[in-house]
Each structure stands twice: as structure tokens, then as C-alpha cells.
Design a protein around this motif. Structure first.
Motif, mmCIF file in Angstrom:
data_model
loop_
_atom_site.group_PDB
_atom_site.id
_atom_site.type_symbol
_atom_site.label_atom_id
_atom_site.label_comp_id
_atom_site.label_asym_id
_atom_site.label_seq_id
_atom_site.Cartn_x
_atom_site.Cartn_y
_atom_site.Cartn_z
ATOM 1 N N ILE A 252 0.833 -1.201 0.000
ATOM 2 C CA ILE A 252 0.000 0.000 0.000
ATOM 3 C C ILE A 252 0.871 1.256 0.000
ATOM 4 C CG2 ILE A 252 -1.626 1.322 1.431
ATOM 5 C CD1 ILE A 252 -2.825 -1.395 2.275
ATOM 6 N N ALA A 253 2.048 1.173 0.623
ATOM 7 C CA ALA A 253 2.935 2.333 0.747
ATOM 8 C C ALA A 253 3.902 2.481 -0.423
ATOM 9 C CB ALA A 253 3.722 2.229 2.053
ATOM 10 N N SER A 254 3.735 1.716 -1.484
ATOM 11 C CA SER A 254 4.672 1.752 -2.609
ATOM 12 C C SER A 254 4.820 3.155 -3.192
ATOM 13 C CB SER A 254 4.193 0.798 -3.698
ATOM 14 O OG SER A 254 4.974 0.936 -4.863
ATOM 15 N N THR A 255 6.062 3.492 -3.557
ATOM 16 C CA THR A 255 6.358 4.798 -4.142
ATOM 17 C C THR A 255 6.299 4.788 -5.666
ATOM 18 O OG1 THR A 255 8.727 4.347 -4.257
ATOM 19 C CG2 THR A 255 7.881 5.308 -2.201
ATOM 20 N N GLY A 256 6.196 3.592 -6.274
ATOM 21 C CA GLY A 256 6.192 3.505 -7.730
ATOM 22 C C GLY A 256 7.574 3.330 -8.330
ATOM 23 N N ASP A 257 8.592 3.223 -7.477
ATOM 24 C CA ASP A 257 9.957 2.978 -7.960
ATOM 25 C C ASP A 257 10.162 1.467 -8.041
ATOM 26 O OD1 ASP A 257 12.670 2.657 -8.394
ATOM 27 O OD2 ASP A 257 13.277 4.213 -6.967
ATOM 28 N N LEU A 258 10.218 0.939 -9.267
ATOM 29 C CA LEU A 258 10.303 -0.502 -9.455
ATOM 30 C C LEU A 258 11.583 -1.075 -8.850
ATOM 31 C CD1 LEU A 258 8.388 -2.552 -10.779
ATOM 32 C CD2 LEU A 258 9.770 -2.404 -12.855
ATOM 33 N N PHE A 259 12.645 -0.279 -8.816
ATOM 34 C CA PHE A 259 13.921 -0.752 -8.279
ATOM 35 C C PHE A 259 13.881 -0.911 -6.756
ATOM 36 C CE2 PHE A 259 15.229 0.548 -12.439
ATOM 37 C CZ PHE A 259 16.289 -0.288 -12.761
ATOM 38 N N LYS A 260 12.896 -0.272 -6.110
ATOM 39 C CA LYS A 260 12.770 -0.355 -4.654
ATOM 40 C C LYS A 260 11.579 -1.220 -4.234
ATOM 41 C CE LYS A 260 14.993 4.103 -3.846
ATOM 42 N NZ LYS A 260 14.862 5.477 -3.281
ATOM 43 N N LYS A 261 10.963 -1.882 -5.189
ATOM 44 C CA LYS A 261 9.804 -2.722 -4.906
ATOM 45 C C LYS A 261 10.219 -3.931 -4.056
ATOM 46 C CE LYS A 261 6.521 -5.630 -7.479
ATOM 47 N NZ LYS A 261 5.341 -5.344 -6.668
ATOM 48 N N GLU A 262 9.418 -4.276 -3.058
ATOM 49 C CA GLU A 262 9.702 -5.457 -2.235
ATOM 50 C C GLU A 262 9.764 -6.709 -3.111
ATOM 51 O OE1 GLU A 262 7.440 -6.421 1.192
ATOM 52 O OE2 GLU A 262 7.552 -4.406 2.041
ATOM 53 N N GLY A 263 10.798 -7.518 -2.890
ATOM 54 C CA GLY A 263 10.910 -8.795 -3.581
ATOM 55 C C GLY A 263 11.453 -8.727 -4.985
ATOM 56 N N ILE A 264 11.790 -7.538 -5.470
ATOM 57 C CA ILE A 264 12.244 -7.389 -6.862
ATOM 58 C C ILE A 264 13.656 -7.974 -7.026
ATOM 59 C CG2 ILE A 264 13.434 -5.153 -6.727
ATOM 60 C CD1 ILE A 264 10.773 -6.046 -9.363
ATOM 61 N N ILE A 265 13.924 -8.502 -8.206
ATOM 62 C CA ILE A 265 15.266 -8.950 -8.587
ATOM 63 C C ILE A 265 15.848 -7.897 -9.523
ATOM 64 C CG2 ILE A 265 16.613 -10.749 -9.723
ATOM 65 C CD1 ILE A 265 14.217 -12.630 -9.162
ATOM 66 N N ILE A 266 17.112 -7.577 -9.346
ATOM 67 C CA ILE A 266 17.759 -6.602 -10.226
ATOM 68 C C ILE A 266 18.968 -7.260 -10.884
ATOM 69 C CG2 ILE A 266 18.931 -4.381 -10.375
ATOM 70 C CD1 ILE A 266 17.247 -3.486 -7.976
ATOM 71 N N LEU A 267 18.923 -7.344 -12.217
ATOM 72 C CA LEU A 267 20.011 -7.927 -12.989
ATOM 73 C C LEU A 267 20.896 -6.815 -13.531
ATOM 74 C CD1 LEU A 267 18.543 -10.785 -15.250
ATOM 75 C CD2 LEU A 267 20.005 -11.005 -13.243
ATOM 76 N N ASN A 268 22.202 -6.988 -13.373
ATOM 77 C CA ASN A 268 23.129 -6.067 -14.014
ATOM 78 C C ASN A 268 23.153 -6.317 -15.515
ATOM 79 O OD1 ASN A 268 24.032 -4.779 -11.616
ATOM 80 N ND2 ASN A 268 25.334 -6.550 -11.172
ATOM 81 N N GLU A 269 23.723 -5.390 -16.254
ATOM 82 C CA GLU A 269 23.772 -5.537 -17.706
ATOM 83 C C GLU A 269 24.473 -6.839 -18.087
ATOM 84 O OE1 GLU A 269 26.953 -3.058 -19.720
ATOM 85 O OE2 GLU A 269 26.598 -1.861 -17.905
ATOM 86 N N LYS A 270 23.876 -7.539 -19.052
ATOM 87 C CA LYS A 270 24.379 -8.805 -19.593
ATOM 88 C C LYS A 270 24.368 -9.953 -18.573
ATOM 89 C CE LYS A 270 25.159 -6.364 -23.252
ATOM 90 N NZ LYS A 270 24.169 -6.364 -24.357
ATOM 91 N N GLU A 271 23.697 -9.750 -17.459
ATOM 92 C CA GLU A 271 23.648 -10.787 -16.431
ATOM 93 C C GLU A 271 22.458 -11.723 -16.686
ATOM 94 O OE1 GLU A 271 24.483 -10.810 -11.640
ATOM 95 O OE2 GLU A 271 23.073 -9.326 -12.405
ATOM 96 N N ALA A 272 22.547 -12.949 -16.130
ATOM 97 C CA ALA A 272 21.489 -13.935 -16.289
ATOM 98 C C ALA A 272 21.006 -14.416 -14.923
ATOM 99 C CB ALA A 272 21.977 -15.120 -17.110
#
Length: 282
Positions: A252-272
């Protein structure tokens, strides 16, 4: 187009639309929900690049607002079949002009189905083909057919003595929780469990969950490294979804920043990224 895999024990059928498992049979008995639209017209959609719902169905990136509907777009797209053998099939979906409009990241998603004796392995591979970091979630949504009295079934969790479910409010995750105490690691099924939509479980001790009918194992879901879980059905529907997830709906408190979303995975460039879960039929 449908692709069918077979071995001495199981037959699996996958539709190229969404690379969706639509049938899993043993001795001619069907274990996947038939997809009757009276209740729910899907079988086992793949959730990507988000799981659940975004606040206002939107997020912000580099000063621009983008829109993604619930569970993302992979389930609605046609996958390319890149390999088929008797007991293995590989499907792929790559970023396109259409996906970039709502998800401005260059990706490839591969979905691999493998029959192994009495089990079906579902493997997901995500590749960041771009030159910037890429946020995503991914999950399965298999619906298992429960053709008999719903209350004859229960779930047996391998290692949990209780589970904590987070409540949804207008499809967003709240801080309100319900704790279910398990008897001999089992949760008896009842439609009342799902009166407020899905059970959202952020953390489990179990790697395996079994569906029991009258205390007899019928199906086992082997969660692998998936950290989150959804359980869902609709009132009077003869199925149960057991959903291994990386990620879940916005809070409910989400800011709309996908990079800060709970549970999100962030892949670096060219990463798998690679993960898998299994479905064992007894």
C-alpha cells in the motif's frame, strides 16, 4: 500451437501462447485445471516481469510513467519454440517494440519444461540483454485440479508448523497478517480461507508442499529456491493454485519505484538469472 511431451509416466502439454502448461496427465488422469472460464480461464500462466499488482498499475523509471497490468505480459504473448525432444521443450520470449512501450528493458525469457520420471521440471531463465540494470519478478501460477469435495483436500508443508499470510487490500499488500497453525504440518482446505482473495506468504521453511486427498498424497510441488508463495482459488471452484514466486504485489505504501519494490530482482547488464520448481505426481 500445443507441444506435447511424454515419458513412461507422464504426458505434459504446453501452449506456445504464454508457454503455458495446459495439461499434465498420469494414467490418463488430468492434474491441471481445465481452464473453465466460468471460474478461471487459465491453467498455469507465467508471471513476468511482475508478480501481482502494481499500485495504480504503474511505475516510474527515468522520469517517465509506465503501465503494467496484473502479473505482467508474458502470459499473453506467443513464445518461440527453440527446442523440442520427446521429454523436453524450450520456449523463448524476447523484448520487442510492443514490450518496450510498457517495460523499457531489453530481455530474453526462456521457459524450459523437462519430464523426469514422475516429475515435471519448470525452469525459468532471464537474460538482461541491455546496457542498464533491469528489475523484474517472476513466478509460476499452476492450478491443480481438485475434482472431488474441496474439503477432502489438505496441504502438507514439509517443515512448517505455521504459516503467516499477508492480506491484500484492493490488490495491494497490507501489513495485516493471519497466522495459520498447522496440525502435523497440514492445512485443511476450505473456501473460507480465500474469502479475501489469495494467501500471500513471504517466507517458508518448507521446500516441498503436498496436496493430500483424504490424507493420501496426490501432487508434490518442489519449490526450489523460490522465496515467496501464493495460494489461491475461487469460491466453489474445483482447483487450487500453488504459486512459487520471486516477488509479490506492491505494498500500500509503494512509491512507484520498481527498483525499490519489495521482492524485486535486479540484474546487471548482460547478467542472467535462473530458477526452477518441480511438480511430482504420485
Amino acid at each position: 500451437m500445443n507441444i506435447t511431451l511424454t515419458n513412461d509416466t507422464l504426458t505434459a502439454t504446453i501452449n506456445t501462447k504464454g508457454a503455458e502448461l495446459i495439461s499434465l496427465k498420469k494414467d490418463s488422469k488430468e492434474f491441471i485445471w481445465e481452464g473453465n472460464p466460468e471460474f478461471w480461464g487459465k491453467h498455469s500462466p507465467i508471471l513476468f516481469p511482475i508478480v501481482g499488482t502494481l499500485k495504480n498499475n504503474s511505475y516510474n523509471y527515468n522520469g517517465k510513467q509506465y503501465h503494467l497490468s496484473r502479473h505482467g505480459f508474458a502470459r499473453d504473448n506467443d513464445f518461440i519454440v527453440s527446442e523440442v525432444t520427446e521429454n523436453k521443450a524450450v520456449f523463448s520470449l524476447s523484448s520487442s517494440k510492443e514490450t518496450l512501450e510498457n517495460y523499457p528493458f531489453d530481455f530474453e525469457l526462456r521457459v524450459i519444461y523437462i519430464l523426469d520420471n514422475d516429475s515435471l521440471i519448470l525452469q525459468y531463465e532471464v537474460f538482461n540483454k541491455g546496457i542498464s540494470k533491469m528489475p523484474f519478478s517472476i513466478g509460476g501460477h499452476p492450478a491443480f485440479a481438485l475434482p472431488n469435495n474441496f474439503e477432502n483436500y489438505s496441504l502438507r508443508f514439509e517443515n512448517d508448523e505455521s504459516i503467516i499470510s499477508y492480506s491484500l487490500k484492493e490488490d495491494l499488500l497490507s501489513e495485516e497478517t493471519t497466522t495459520f497453525e498447522l496440525t502435523e504440518n497440514q492445512l485443511p482446505l476450505a473456501y473460507s480461507l480465500f474469502a479475501n482473495d489469495a494467501l500471500i506468504i513471504k517466507k517458508l521453511a518448507s521446500d516441498k508442499i503436498q496436496i493430500l486427498e483424504n490424507n493420501v498424497p496426490k501432487v508434490e510441488i518442489q519449490l526450489g529456491k523460490f522465496p515467496n508463495l501464493g495460494l489461491w482459488t475461487k469460491d466453489k471452484a474445483p482447483f487450487l493454485c500453488i504459486e512459487p514466486w520471486y516477488g509479490y504485489s506492491d505494498t500500500i505504501a509503494s512509491t512507484g519505484d520498481l527498483f525499490k519494490k519489495e521482492g524485486i530482482i535486479i540484474l546487471n547488464e548482460k547478467e542472467a538469472f535462473e530458477t526452477s520448481f518441480g511438480i511430482k505426481i504420485f
